[in-house]
Motif scaffolding. Structure first.
Motif, PDB file in Angstrom:
ATOM      1  N   HIS A 126       9.688   4.541  -5.879  1.00 32.53           N
ATOM      2  CA  HIS A 126       9.905   3.105  -6.029  1.00 32.53           C
ATOM      3  C   HIS A 126       9.220   2.393  -4.873  1.00 32.53           C
ATOM      4  CE1 HIS A 126      12.995   3.981  -9.058  1.00 32.53           C
ATOM      5  NE2 HIS A 126      13.388   4.938  -8.230  1.00 32.53           N
ATOM      6  N   GLY A 127       8.858   1.176  -5.098  1.00 36.41           N
ATOM      7  CA  GLY A 127       8.261   0.381  -4.030  1.00 36.41           C
ATOM      8  C   GLY A 127       6.847  -0.034  -4.354  1.00 36.41           C
ATOM      9  N   ASP A 128       6.237  -0.781  -3.430  1.00 32.10           N
ATOM     10  CA  ASP A 128       4.878  -1.267  -3.623  1.00 32.10           C
ATOM     11  C   ASP A 128       3.884  -0.149  -3.370  1.00 32.10           C
ATOM     12  OD1 ASP A 128       5.718  -3.855  -4.185  1.00 32.10           O
ATOM     13  OD2 ASP A 128       5.854  -4.340  -2.038  1.00 32.10           O
ATOM     14  N   VAL A 129       2.905  -0.023  -4.271  1.00 29.88           N
ATOM     15  CA  VAL A 129       1.846   0.975  -4.127  1.00 29.88           C
ATOM     16  C   VAL A 129       0.532   0.331  -4.518  1.00 29.88           C
ATOM     17  CG1 VAL A 129       3.338   2.958  -4.538  1.00 29.88           C
ATOM     18  CG2 VAL A 129       2.260   1.813  -6.475  1.00 29.88           C
ATOM     19  N   PRO A 130      -0.581   0.847  -4.056  1.00 31.19           N
ATOM     20  CA  PRO A 130      -1.881   0.269  -4.449  1.00 31.19           C
ATOM     21  C   PRO A 130      -2.131   0.483  -5.937  1.00 31.19           C
ATOM     22  CG  PRO A 130      -2.081   1.691  -2.527  1.00 31.19           C
ATOM     23  CD  PRO A 130      -0.721   1.916  -3.095  1.00 31.19           C
ATOM     24  N   THR A 131      -2.901  -0.402  -6.516  1.00 29.80           N
ATOM     25  CA  THR A 131      -3.326  -0.251  -7.902  1.00 29.80           C
ATOM     26  C   THR A 131      -4.826  -0.437  -7.982  1.00 29.80           C
ATOM     27  OG1 THR A 131      -2.955  -2.585  -8.346  1.00 29.80           O
ATOM     28  CG2 THR A 131      -1.139  -1.074  -8.825  1.00 29.80           C
ATOM     29  N   SER A 132      -5.432   0.178  -8.992  1.00 31.04           N
ATOM     30  CA  SER A 132      -6.873   0.067  -9.171  1.00 31.04           C
ATOM     31  C   SER A 132      -7.223  -1.287  -9.748  1.00 31.04           C
ATOM     32  CB  SER A 132      -7.376   1.164 -10.112  1.00 31.04           C
ATOM     33  OG  SER A 132      -8.713   0.918 -10.479  1.00 31.04           O
ATOM     34  N   PRO A 133      -8.161  -2.015  -9.175  1.00 32.64           N
ATOM     35  CA  PRO A 133      -8.539  -3.327  -9.712  1.00 32.64           C
ATOM     36  C   PRO A 133      -9.259  -3.226 -11.044  1.00 32.64           C
ATOM     37  CG  PRO A 133     -10.023  -2.707  -7.948  1.00 32.64           C
ATOM     38  CD  PRO A 133      -8.936  -1.673  -7.974  1.00 32.64           C
ATOM     39  N   PHE A 134      -9.690  -2.018 -11.432  1.00 36.55           N
ATOM     40  CA  PHE A 134     -10.402  -1.859 -12.694  1.00 36.55           C
ATOM     41  C   PHE A 134      -9.461  -1.661 -13.874  1.00 36.55           C
ATOM     42  CE2 PHE A 134     -13.544  -0.504  -9.552  1.00 36.55           C
ATOM     43  CZ  PHE A 134     -14.609  -1.310  -9.914  1.00 36.55           C
ATOM     44  N   ASP A 135      -8.195  -1.326 -13.597  1.00 37.92           N
ATOM     45  CA  ASP A 135      -7.283  -0.997 -14.684  1.00 37.92           C
ATOM     46  C   ASP A 135      -5.867  -1.344 -14.256  1.00 37.92           C
ATOM     47  OD1 ASP A 135      -5.996  -0.076 -16.866  1.00 37.92           O
ATOM     48  OD2 ASP A 135      -6.874   1.929 -16.839  1.00 37.92           O
TER      49      ASP A 135
ATOM     50  N   ASN B 235       5.392   5.158  -0.329  1.00 40.77           N
ATOM     51  CA  ASN B 235       5.404   5.696  -1.675  1.00 40.77           C
ATOM     52  C   ASN B 235       4.011   6.036  -2.182  1.00 40.77           C
ATOM     53  OD1 ASN B 235       8.286   5.464  -2.273  1.00 40.77           O
ATOM     54  ND2 ASN B 235       7.920   3.264  -2.099  1.00 40.77           N
ATOM     55  N   PHE B 236       3.072   6.141  -1.269  1.00 43.31           N
ATOM     56  CA  PHE B 236       1.676   6.404  -1.646  1.00 43.31           C
ATOM     57  C   PHE B 236       1.065   7.303  -0.589  1.00 43.31           C
ATOM     58  CE2 PHE B 236      -2.865   5.295  -1.633  1.00 43.31           C
ATOM     59  CZ  PHE B 236      -3.176   5.538  -2.965  1.00 43.31           C
TER      60      PHE B 236
ATOM     61  N   GLY C  16     -10.130   7.752   1.880  1.00 43.26           N
ATOM     62  CA  GLY C  16     -10.332   6.379   2.306  1.00 43.26           C
ATOM     63  C   GLY C  16      -9.208   5.449   1.929  1.00 43.26           C
ATOM     64  N   LEU C  17      -8.052   5.989   1.579  1.00 43.66           N
ATOM     65  CA  LEU C  17      -6.915   5.188   1.141  1.00 43.66           C
ATOM     66  C   LEU C  17      -5.803   5.280   2.173  1.00 43.66           C
ATOM     67  CD1 LEU C  17      -6.876   6.375  -2.583  1.00 43.66           C
ATOM     68  CD2 LEU C  17      -8.128   4.458  -1.598  1.00 43.66           C
ATOM     69  N   ALA C  18      -5.148   4.154   2.450  1.00 47.32           N
ATOM     70  CA  ALA C  18      -4.114   4.117   3.480  1.00 47.32           C
ATOM     71  C   ALA C  18      -2.821   4.723   2.950  1.00 47.32           C
ATOM     72  CB  ALA C  18      -3.873   2.683   3.940  1.00 47.32           C
TER      73      ALA C  18
ATOM     74  N   CYS D 275       2.054   4.051 -14.129  1.00 44.48           N
ATOM     75  CA  CYS D 275       2.188   5.422 -13.624  1.00 44.48           C
ATOM     76  C   CYS D 275       3.287   5.521 -12.574  1.00 44.48           C
ATOM     77  CB  CYS D 275       0.860   5.887 -13.046  1.00 44.48           C
ATOM     78  SG  CYS D 275       0.858   7.584 -12.476  1.00 44.48           S
ATOM     79  N   TYR D 276       3.597   4.390 -11.897  1.00 43.26           N
ATOM     80  CA  TYR D 276       4.550   4.445 -10.796  1.00 43.26           C
ATOM     81  C   TYR D 276       5.940   3.953 -11.180  1.00 43.26           C
ATOM     82  CZ  TYR D 276       0.506   5.427  -8.017  1.00 43.26           C
ATOM     83  OH  TYR D 276      -0.613   6.019  -7.508  1.00 43.26           O
ATOM     84  N   LYS D 277       6.101   3.603 -12.461  1.00 41.34           N
ATOM     85  CA  LYS D 277       7.419   3.213 -12.912  1.00 41.34           C
ATOM     86  C   LYS D 277       8.243   4.450 -13.213  1.00 41.34           C
ATOM     87  CE  LYS D 277       6.009  -1.211 -14.911  1.00 41.34           C
ATOM     88  NZ  LYS D 277       5.944  -2.010 -16.159  1.00 41.34           N
TER      89      LYS D 277
END
Length: 685
Positions: A618-627, A487-488, A481-483, A633-635
């Motif tokens: 590198h670049g924009d990736v989704p992050t969990s709103p809970f943490d 980079n993701f 369910g994730l787009a 992790c993506y650095k």
């Protein structure tokens, strides 16, 4: 082709109806006959005595069509056959039985064998030395497989027995006794050091078939291990055989002269059980191999020697004797039978002859037959469609031309004179190109050409649902369910790492469950129990109710709570190393946690270990709103030691993890194969 399918289905239906009919309704000639049976009588009996004839008649009545042969040493005289049970050379008698059975046509496909008393070890000698034709099941009643430590008592009117007893007083291990007195040739008394030394020096029967000599015969072990079943029955009140446990290959411990009366054995008068004896531990004659696949059976009958009551008969007849022949008694069928028996016994502890084992075997056979029929029908239907498609293609090609009296009708005249025809039938290849699978590929290609699109995270706190979407409506959505973004890739493991608790929770929910069904429950679970400390104290009923839509909710709930409790007791530390319950997986810091299998370990190695596969992206990736710490992790993280990233060494079994690695290796400029690893570099274009 359609007529062939109809005929094939008709034959199949007739076969099912025939097999489902009661035995009384099927003609006798159509029923499989039982496997033939060979019997060898005991001491003091003969092949065709009144008792043996009555026994064989009862067997033939119970199992119609059963062929029974009773081994005899003299077919012309029953009294001479009885005398040779006392006097004669056993090796010669066994060889005579080998020649006798080899000449009987009914036995050439294999047979079952029953040995009464001393006839049991004689039939075992046949199996080990000859076994042509082969024995399937060997059943022995009160036999002396490890010999006797005392001579049997004679009846008051048994003249032959008393004559043999008088001859034995002259010496058991004399050359005469060892070649003429049958009982002396399986006399074995380990409690008497001198007698046992004489036994090893003079005996050439029981010592030989038990491989107790200085050299061992490997053929004996091979032939005995080829039995489907070796069933040994002992009588609990047997006073004729000393010790009675010899029927189960038990024997007194061998004493040395220097050990004194008691010797070193704490129980010198108690026979050593089979599984503790050297004949089993060294597997000198194949008993251990039989036992490993559940083919070695030791049954107990209540009564004195050779008192075979109905309860004792039920242990044998109908299970090992009188079973129908399938006509598949060849090497391949034997190997399959032995493999199935071994697998059934090692996994469940059941034998094929047990009621539960028989039900399980028939269930597996039914499922296998159903699968074969289903695959066959699918292949036939596919072949018919292929032929129809090919025929339709040929018709379409030839439909534009029609000969009529040497004149060719023009296309314009055809269109005006014939009604509108239905569109030509598409071939199977063309239909596949319009399937959702190819449509998804087209959408994926089109989205990738539109450039990078920043992901959007949407959170519904009321329902505990998190959705990761793209601003581009044409972006393909992955199974979790994730787009997907540049980079993701779109797996939940990317979103929750490096939080090991949430990674293991996600993999537990994704096992045997589709991602679209598991993810809503996963976010609700994190909303209620955000870390291992909270989940360790969770209410089992509440967690089970939450997981119920996924199935296996009781098992999952217990495993998740146990995992959280273990994580509290043994906090996660990447420096630790524990063995996994899945032996195909390497040692990892998470191997100690309950419910962690190959899928979870592969996910940890790809997304967490040493920074995970996100290192270098590198670049924009989704992050969990809970943490919010997940962003780390993506650095780009560089290890102090210049070593190969762990994710590059993983060969996962899960198809989504494989697809992720194909994508991730492409980012590195390489083509990765799930079975061979990196195979080549990507072309510049």
């Amino acid at each position: 082709m359609r007529a062939f399918i109809a005929g094939w289905l008709l034959v199949l239906a007739a076969s099912v109806v025939t097999l489902a009919s009661y035995a009384e309704a099927v003609p006798f000639s159509m029923l499989p006959k039982p496997h033939p049976l060979v019997i060898w009588h005991g001491l003091g009996d003969s092949a065709h005595s009144e008792g043996m004839e009555s026994f064989m008649s009862q067997l033939k009545e119970a199992f119609p069509g059963l062929y029974v042969h009773s081994v005899t040493q003299d077919a012309t005289s029953d009294s001479e056959d009885r005398r040779q049970g006392f006097f004669g050379h056993v090796n010669d008698q066994v060889q005579q039985a080998c020649d006798q059975l080899a000449q009987i046509d009914e036995l050439q496909g294999g047979f079952d064998a029953i040995g009464f008393s001393q006839g049991g070890q004689f039939l075992r000698a046949y199996v080990q030395r000859c076994n042509t034709p082969k024995v399937r099941n060997l059943i022995t009643f009160g036999s002396q497989h490890m010999g006797i430590a005392d001579l049997p008592a004679c009846g008051p009117t048994d003249l032959l027995c008393r004559v043999a007893e008088a001859a034995l007083r002259g010496g058991i291990y004399t050359d005469y006794a060892q070649s003429h007195l049958v009982s002396a040739q399986y006399y074995r008394n380990p409690k008497d050091p001198k007698a046992f030394a004489a036994y090893l020096d003079k005996n050439d029967f029981i010592k030989d078939i038990n491989n107790e000599g200085t050299t061992t015969n490997a053929t004996y072990a091979k032939n005995l291990a080829s039995l489907e079943n070796f069933v040994m029955l002992m009588f609990d009140k047997d006073t004729t055989v000393e010790p009675k446990q010899s029927s189960w290959f038990a024997s007194y411990s061998v004493r040395n002269q220097s050990e004194g009366e008691a010797g070193r054995d704490p129980n010198p008068n108690e026979p050593t059980p089979l599984r503790q004896s050297s004949i089993y531990l060294d597997d000198r004659i194949g008993l251990r191999k039989l036992d490993r696949r559940g083919a070695l059976k030791m049954e107990l009958c209540h009564g004195i020697h050779m008192q075979i009551d109905p309860a004792c008969q039920l242990k044998v007849f109908g299970k090992y004797v009188g079973t129908p022949s399938t006509g598949l008694d060849n090497a391949v069928a034997t190997w399959i039978d032995h493999a199935w028996r071994w697998m059934l016994y090692t996994t469940t502890g059941l034998h094929v002859e047990d009621t539960a084992g028989l039900i399980l075997t028939q269930t597996v056979l039914f499922l296998a037959l159903f699968s074969v029929i289903r695959v066959s029908l699918a292949l036939i239907v596919h072949a018919v469609r292929f032929v129809d498609d090919e025929q339709g293609t040929e018709d379409a090609k030839s439909g534009s031309r029609r000969a009529d009296g040497g004149c060719v009708m023009t296309a314009r005249k055809q269109r005006s004179s014939t009604p509108a025809a239905a569109p030509p039938r598409r071939s199977g290849r063309i239909r596949h190109q319009t399937s959702p699978y190819f449509a998804a590929k087209v959408a994926r290609r089109s989205s990738n050409t539109q450039g990078a699109v920043k992901p959007v995270v949407k959170v519904d706190k009321g329902k505990g649902v998190v959705k990761v979407e793209s601003e581009d409506p044409g972006e393909v959505v992955r199974v979790h369910g994730l787009a997907r973004q540049p980079n993701f890739y779109g797996l939940i493991q990317e979103l929750v790492c490096p939080n090991v608790f949430r990674l293991l929770t996600a993999t537990c929910l994704l096992n045997q469950t589709k991602g679209r069904a598991a993810m809503p429950v996963f976010w609700q679970l994190l909303e209620r129990w955000p870390d291992e400390s909270a989940l360790a104290n969770a209410d089992l009923a509440e967690l089970t109710t939450l997981l119920q839509p996924l199935g296996l909710h009781n098992i999952r709930a217990r495993r998740l709570i146990a995992m959280a409790q273990t994580m509290v007791q043994i906090p996660y530390d990447e420096a630790n190393s524990f063995k996994s319950r899945d032996r195909s997986a390497p040692d990892t810091p998470i191997g100690v946690y309950p419910g962690v299998g190959r899928y979870a370990i592969d996910s940890w190695r790809i997304f967490v270990c040493r920074g995970g596969a996100a290192v270098g992206l590198h670049g924009d990736v989704p992050t969990s709103p809970f943490d919010t710490s997940v962003r780390e992790c993506y650095k780009p993280i560089k290890s102090e030691v210049d070593e190969k990233p762990e994710w590059m060494s993983v060969m996962p079994l899960d198809k989504e993890l494989r697809a992720y690695l194909v994508w991730r290796w492409a980012k590195e400029g390489h083509v990765w194969d799930p079975h061979r690893g990196v195979v080549s570099a990507l072309p510049p274009e």
